[in-house]
Each structure stands twice: as C-alpha cells, then as structure tokens.
Design a protein around this motif. Structure first.
Motif, short mmCIF file in Angstrom:
data_model
loop_
_atom_site.label_atom_id
_atom_site.label_comp_id
_atom_site.label_asym_id
_atom_site.label_seq_id
_atom_site.Cartn_x
_atom_site.Cartn_y
_atom_site.Cartn_z
N TYR A 192 21.10 -15.55 -22.00
CA TYR A 192 20.85 -15.32 -23.42
C TYR A 192 20.49 -16.61 -24.17
CZ TYR A 192 22.33 -10.58 -22.57
OH TYR A 192 22.41 -9.30 -22.08
N GLN A 193 20.07 -17.60 -23.38
CA GLN A 193 19.60 -18.87 -23.95
C GLN A 193 20.62 -19.55 -24.84
OE1 GLN A 193 15.97 -17.14 -25.18
NE2 GLN A 193 15.60 -16.98 -22.98
N LEU A 194 21.87 -19.47 -24.40
CA LEU A 194 22.94 -20.17 -25.13
C LEU A 194 23.25 -21.46 -24.40
CD1 LEU A 194 24.95 -16.95 -25.73
CD2 LEU A 194 24.33 -18.53 -27.57
N PRO A 232 24.73 0.22 -23.53
CA PRO A 232 26.10 0.61 -23.16
C PRO A 232 26.42 0.07 -21.76
CG PRO A 232 24.82 2.52 -23.87
CD PRO A 232 23.87 1.38 -23.79
N PHE A 233 27.66 -0.08 -21.49
CA PHE A 233 28.12 -0.57 -20.18
C PHE A 233 27.70 -2.01 -19.91
CE2 PHE A 233 27.27 4.06 -19.83
CZ PHE A 233 28.58 4.47 -19.96
N SER A 234 27.68 -2.84 -20.95
CA SER A 234 27.41 -4.27 -20.75
C SER A 234 28.72 -5.02 -20.68
CB SER A 234 26.58 -4.80 -21.92
OG SER A 234 25.39 -4.11 -22.06
N ASP A 235 29.75 -4.37 -20.16
CA ASP A 235 31.10 -4.91 -20.29
C ASP A 235 31.27 -6.30 -19.66
OD1 ASP A 235 31.33 -2.44 -21.33
OD2 ASP A 235 33.10 -1.87 -20.21
N LEU A 236 30.69 -6.48 -18.48
CA LEU A 236 30.86 -7.80 -17.83
C LEU A 236 30.19 -8.89 -18.66
CD1 LEU A 236 30.35 -6.95 -14.06
CD2 LEU A 236 32.42 -7.87 -15.12
N GLU A 237 29.04 -8.56 -19.21
CA GLU A 237 28.34 -9.58 -20.02
C GLU A 237 29.10 -9.86 -21.31
OE1 GLU A 237 24.19 -8.93 -20.60
OE2 GLU A 237 23.76 -9.26 -18.46
N ILE A 238 29.66 -8.81 -21.91
CA ILE A 238 30.45 -9.03 -23.14
C ILE A 238 31.66 -9.90 -22.81
CG2 ILE A 238 31.93 -7.87 -24.83
CD1 ILE A 238 29.90 -5.58 -24.85
N ASN A 239 32.30 -9.58 -21.72
CA ASN A 239 33.43 -10.39 -21.27
C ASN A 239 33.01 -11.86 -21.14
OD1 ASN A 239 35.53 -11.55 -19.80
ND2 ASN A 239 35.77 -9.84 -18.39
N HIS A 249 21.85 -15.88 -32.40
CA HIS A 249 21.40 -14.98 -31.32
C HIS A 249 21.89 -13.57 -31.62
CE1 HIS A 249 20.40 -18.42 -28.61
NE2 HIS A 249 21.20 -19.01 -29.47
N ILE A 250 20.96 -12.70 -31.93
CA ILE A 250 21.31 -11.30 -32.17
C ILE A 250 21.03 -10.56 -30.87
CG2 ILE A 250 20.92 -9.27 -33.63
CD1 ILE A 250 21.73 -11.75 -35.21
N THR A 287 28.61 -18.93 -17.10
CA THR A 287 27.47 -19.82 -17.38
C THR A 287 26.15 -19.07 -17.20
OG1 THR A 287 28.80 -21.60 -16.50
CG2 THR A 287 26.47 -22.07 -16.81
N GLN A 288 26.11 -18.28 -16.15
CA GLN A 288 24.89 -17.52 -15.88
C GLN A 288 24.53 -16.59 -17.06
OE1 GLN A 288 25.46 -15.42 -12.12
NE2 GLN A 288 24.06 -13.82 -12.83
N VAL A 289 25.55 -15.93 -17.62
CA VAL A 289 25.30 -15.03 -18.75
C VAL A 289 24.87 -15.82 -19.99
CG1 VAL A 289 26.35 -13.34 -20.33
CG2 VAL A 289 26.81 -13.20 -17.88
N LEU A 290 25.54 -16.96 -20.21
CA LEU A 290 25.16 -17.78 -21.37
C LEU A 290 23.69 -18.19 -21.22
CD1 LEU A 290 28.27 -20.10 -21.98
CD2 LEU A 290 27.75 -17.88 -22.99
N GLU A 291 23.32 -18.59 -20.01
CA GLU A 291 21.94 -19.02 -19.80
C GLU A 291 20.96 -17.87 -19.97
OE1 GLU A 291 22.15 -21.10 -16.08
OE2 GLU A 291 22.92 -22.92 -17.06
#
Ligand code: UDP
Length: 409
Positions: free
Chosen positions: A211-213, A287-294, A281-282, A205-209
């Motif tokens: 990126y304003q999702l 690099p190394f944004s793995d946790l956020e991509i997950n 949302h583009i 949820t934190q990551v979605l927020e």
C-alpha cells in the motif's frame, strides 16, 4: 484448520475454558438462532462469524440467518440507525411503511426454528410478531448506542422491543425504560482470528509496501466503514494539524457493508479532503481483508477511532490486542475500552485529537505503556470467550426469570 475452544486456553487459561463447559452443560442442545441484516461488514457479522463455531463446540445448536431487504429498506434502516444514535434524521410515514412492508415479507419467508431467537439490531426487530405462533424465547440484542435516541424512531421500535423476553445492550449507559429484562453484555474480539492473530514482521512489511506505506515513518490508522459517525473527516483534520510539525502518514482503511448505503458518498467526501497529500492513504478494502487489516494495524504507530457515536467499536479492542495506543472519540462503547491516559486518549474534537496524536508521536515509551495496558484490558474484558460465557448466562437467566441468583449445583 478449524479453531477449537482448547486453542484459547493458552491465552485465557484453563479455568475459563472449564467454566464455559460447566455453563454449557446447563444450556446445551438448544437451538440458538441468530438473525441480523448483513452476512459481512461491520461488527455484528464479525462477531457472529467467530462465535458460532465455539457455541456449536459447546453443544449449542447455533445458527445464523440474514433478513432480506432492498435498497429502500436499508436506506430506511440506516436512517433509523443514525437516529437511534441521536443524529437528526427526517423520518417520514412512508419510511415507517417501508420498514413494516419488508418486515411483513421477512415474517412470511423466514424460517424461525430456534428455541432461543437472538435478533440483532433494529433491522429485523419486527420479526417478533412471530412470537405469538412460535413459543420460543426471544432476545433483542442491540449493538447501537441508544443512550439518547431520536424519540420518533425509538417510539416506533419500542412496541416491537417490548414483546421480547429480554434485551441485551452493550453497556449500562444504553439501558432503557422497558418492561422486559435487560442484560449488559459487551462485544468482543477473537484473538485467534486472522484479524488479530500474531503475524510475522516480514508479512507486515510486505503489506505496508503493497500500500506504498513507508515503514520508517510513523503511520496513523483508522479502520472503519466510510460512515459519517466514524468521523473520517475529523481524523483527516487532526492529521493535517499534526502534519505541520510531525512527519507522519495517515491510513483510512475501510470497506462497505451491504446494509450501509451511505458508504460511497462518504468515501467520495473523504477522497476529496485527502486529495493532494501523498501521505494520506485511503484504502478501499474488499470483504475478508482480515490479514491485511491486521498487518496495517500492527504496522501502525497510533490507531484512531474518532467516532462521533459508537455502539462499541471493535476496532479499538483490535488495536489494543496489537499493543497500539488508541485515540478514541469519547462516546459510547469506546469509553469502555479507552481508559483516558491509561490505554489511550479520549477526545472530543479534531483539535483534541491532534494534541493527543502529537503527544503520542513524541513519546515512544508512553505509546508502549498504553499499548501494553490496552492489551491487558482487552484480555480481561473483551475476548470472545467472555462473550460466549455471557450469552450462556443470559440463556440461563431467562430460564429463571424470578431468581436473582441461579445455582448451578
Ligand atoms: N472492518 C473490516 N473491514 C473494513 C472496515 C472494518 O473488516 O474495511 C472490521 C473491523 O476490523 C471490525 C468491524 O469490521 O472488526 C467493525 O466493527 P466496529 O464495531 O468497529 O464498527 P461497526 O462497523 O460495527 O460500526
């Protein structure tokens, strides 16, 4: 904390780990030198990062070197890459000379020290010229869909490839007429990597927020380098068709790879196409944004990999591992992963993608069923442990070039 082979036991079972040790006993203490063209970005770097520690734990002295090249070399090799995928590219004599010149420089500078040298993709393929002086085993590992390659580029590369002891392709469709042994090894994902491991719902949820999702509305996502072969514009077109009837948000998240010079231009085209729609949302991720991509994938309702050409498409297995249904282009390695109607849908056009997306957005039970099927499919076929096993089997097979069956006893 470093991940150990034993950590995979919980996922794949003890037998699989034991089998790896049995095979390793036959091939360990060898130096396996991997050579590719970028340390980060793209699937090859992703796999090598995860695989090397496991090979080392098994007693194989695995290492990884990256060739050097300037912008003009990577412009040429990106054109090669596209052409091998069957895309029309103008390949001039000057471009071939740029390839030869950079190959010569790397032949001079690169320290080849493997007992087995595993050369990934076309960029470093010319290093094979060192084979004459260094008597080790050379394998060309092709990650590209070369089922219908541009003849000029393939004929240029072929004399290099034919000098290898063996070639590895990702699936039988990519096999070539070659006088050397060919092995089929599908790529894999690491279930314990930051990209794939379990995450807490609060982090998602934190990551979605961030990126304003909006977690309350469906999110449709494609994670890919900004590359025309990944068809980001086709994804936007499909989303726009669906958006008229279904409220949803689209995420196109990607970063660059140092051997891909086209990214910025494609990103500009994508931004232009997305302009004016606040639900697109583009995300340009470092690099190394793995946790956020997950987290972005875990927070998604449906995942796209609408490629026009694809060697494998790790992103598909990555999504299945999070039990997400995938709408994938019916090409290359995506066809190994997306079983049409079972783990997701294979599509041939933005219209087809839109129809399948609308269907999935309408039917939660179908999404869950396909996600579960996808998870099982990956667990059986596309995890790192299977990949490590296959590479050891290839090493064994190279030791027994005349045998159809290698007895381990
Ligand atoms: N990836 C990433 N960041 C990005 C875009 C992609 O980490 O911004 C990862 C993606 O999750 C996958 C790999 O890079 O693990 C891409 O591999 P794939 O086989 O899908 O495509 P390739 O880039 O090799 O053509």
């Amino acid at each position: 904390m470093a991940i150990r082979l034993g950590d995979y036991e919980e996922i794949v079972g003890g037998d699989v780990i034991q089998e790896l040790h049995v095979l390793a006993d036959r091939v360990k203490n060898r130096r396996l030198q991997n050579i590719n063209s970028t340390p980060v970005g793209g699937g090859v770097a992703e796999i090598l990062t995860r695989m090397l520690p496991l090979l080392r734990e098994l007693g194989i002295e695995a290492s990884w070197d990256v060739i050097k090249g300037d912008q003009s070399f990577f412009n040429v090799t990106k054109a090669f890459h596209n052409a091998l995928h069957g895309k029309k590219e103008e390949i001039t004599d000057e471009m071939l000379e740029v390839f030869r010149e950079t190959t010569r420089a790397n032949l001079r500078d690169m320290n080849i020290r493997g007992d087995v040298v595993l050369v990934h993709d076309p960029q470093p393929a010319g290093l094979i010229e060192r084979k004459r002086e260094i008597g080790c085993q050379w394998i060309w590992r092709c990650h590209i869909d070369v089922s219908a390659p541009d003849a000029r580029v393939w004929e240029f590369l072929r004399p290099y490839v034919e000098q290898y002891d063996a070639a590895i392709f990702s699936m039988p469709d990519f096999a070539q007429q070659l006088p050397i042994a060919q092995y089929m090894v599908a790529p894999s994902i690491d279930p314990l990597a930051d990209k794939n491991k379990e995450l807490s719902p609060s982090y998602v949820t934190q990551v979605l927020e961030k990126y304003q999702l909006d977690p309350e509305r469906p999110i449709v996502t494609q994670i890919s380098r900004f590359d025309r072969l990944k068809d980001p514009l086709g994804v936007i077109a499909a989303y726009k068709m669906v958006k008229r009837r279904h409220d949803c948000q689209l995420v196109l998240a990607g970063g660059g790879a140092s051997d891909d010079p086209e990214g910025e231009e494609v990103l500009r085209e994508v931004q232009q196409e997305a302009a004016g729609d606040r639900d697109i949302h583009i995300l340009l991720l470092p690099p190394f944004s793995d946790l956020e991509i997950n987290a972005l994938v875990r927070g998604s309702t449906v995942v796209f990999q609408k490629s026009i050409k694809e060697g494998f498409g790790l992103t598909v297995s990555e999504a299945f591992w999070k039990r997400k249904p995938v709408i994938g282009g019916a090409v290359g390695g995506i066809k190994l992963q997306v079983i049409n109607g079972v783990t997701g849908f294979l599509v041939h056009s933005p219209e087809g993608a839109a129809r399948r997306l609308a269907r999935l957005l309408d039917d939660r039970a179908l999404r869950e069923r396909m996600g579960d099927n996808g998870y099982q499919h990956v667990k059986q076929n596309f995890l790192l442990t299977r990949h490590v096993k296959d590479y050891m089997l290839v090493m064994l097979a190279l030791d027994h070039p005349d045998d159809d069956i290698v007895h381990l006893g």
